[in-house]
Each structure stands twice: as C-alpha cells, then as structure tokens.
Design an enzyme around this catalytic site. Structure first.
Site, PDB file in Angstrom:
ATOM      1  N   ASP A 122       0.865  -1.184   0.000  1.00 55.64           N
ATOM      2  CA  ASP A 122       0.000   0.000   0.000  1.00 55.64           C
ATOM      3  C   ASP A 122       0.897   1.227   0.000  1.00 55.64           C
ATOM      4  OD1 ASP A 122      -2.474  -1.378   0.101  1.00 55.64           O
ATOM      5  OD2 ASP A 122      -2.275  -1.651   2.255  1.00 55.64           O
ATOM      6  N   ASP A 140      -7.011  -1.334  -4.561  1.00 53.55           N
ATOM      7  CA  ASP A 140      -8.041  -1.007  -3.567  1.00 53.55           C
ATOM      8  C   ASP A 140      -8.985   0.071  -4.103  1.00 53.55           C
ATOM      9  OD1 ASP A 140      -6.744  -2.775  -1.832  1.00 53.55           O
ATOM     10  OD2 ASP A 140      -5.613  -1.165  -0.851  1.00 53.55           O
TER      11      ASP A 140
END
Length: 171
Positions: A122, A140
């Site tokens: 991330d 995401d």
C-alpha cells in the site's frame, strides 16, 4: 464462435492490473518500507507499507501461514465468481459490467501481490483532521470504484416495464 458482449470490458480489468502492478513495483524499487512523503499538507501522503491481511488491516498477522493461504484461496474464489458474473451475467447495464471489470482487476492485482510478496503493498494515505484513513493502492481504489459503479447501476438504472397480466373477460 460468438463471444459475450461483456468480454469487451476485460480491457478495463487488464488496465487496472497493469497500473496496480506498475505503481507497486515503482514504490518497491524506489523506497524502503516505512518511507513517507507528504503530498498535500496534512492531507495526502505517499507511503510504503505492507498489509498482510485484508481491508483496513483485518487479519494483518505476518506470522500466520494459514491466514495467508486462506486469503489467497478466498481471493481465487472471489476472482472466479467475478469473472463468471462479468462474462455470463445477464443482469445490469454498462455500469455493472465496468464495475465487475474494475473489481476483477483490483482483486487480481492484490492477489498477485499476496502470492509474490506475501503481503499487499500500500502506498497512498489520507488524513481527515485527526482521522487516519488506512493506506491503500490502485487495486483497492479500483475495488471501491467498481463497487460504487454497481451500486449506482442498481439504484439508478432505468426500470424495464414488466409485462402486465391480462385482465379476465367479464363476459
């Protein structure tokens, strides 16, 4: 052989996977885990973090081999279901097809990361005052956008008129 019309949306799936993989590769190559850089003062940050779990760090246990196996298996099942819905699904319009393709690309991008690295990279983080939104990535974002597109299609699609039952004769 006739291909389903919805197969044309696979370009979106491929684009999401390629963008997700390239941005994660760039972050992995150019920064060390734990790196952080402010983009917009007190709001948006580029970061380098790994999530061993699922959304919002749920099941984030790097030591659990079984959790990793279950998350990979679950992702494969979800990807299979999404692919089937995209190709064989009869309901929904273009927004649903785009949403499914986006969901499929996001799930595939994160699954690839989980298989190759054991965790999902991330790199984007947002703060809203003192509220910290967990770090996320392109996959995401595609999942969230895909879900929103499907919801919009369900809520605002034109309703098809159902055939009216015939009235019995009064004779």
């Amino acid at each position: 052989m006739k291909f389903p019309r919805r197969l044309r949306w696979l370009w979106l799936t491929l684009a999401v996977v390629l963008l997700d993989r390239s941005t994660k590769a760039w972050i992995d190559a150019k920064t060390a885990e734990g790196w952080r850089r402010e983009l917009i003062h007190h709001f948006a940050y580029l970061v380098h973090t790994r999530n061993f779990g699922i959304a919002f760090g749920v099941f984030n246990n790097p030591a659990s081999h079984w959790t990793r196996i279950l998350l990979i298996a679950g992702s494969v099942v979800v990807i299979g279901a999404l692919a089937w819905l995209l190709v064989a699904g009869q309901g929904g319009g273009s927004l649903t097809a785009a949403g499914l393709a986006s969901l499929l690309g996001g799930a595939t991008g994160n699954l690839t990361d989980r298989i190759v690295h054991g965790a999902v990279t991330d790199f984007f983080e947002l703060w809203f005052g003192s509220y910290h939104y967990p770090a996320f990535n392109v996959a995401d974002s595609a999942i969230a956008i895909g879900a929103a597109l499907i919801i919009l299609d369900v809520l605002f699609a034109p309703k098809s008129s159902a055939p009216q039952p015939s009235k019995p004769d009064a004779s």
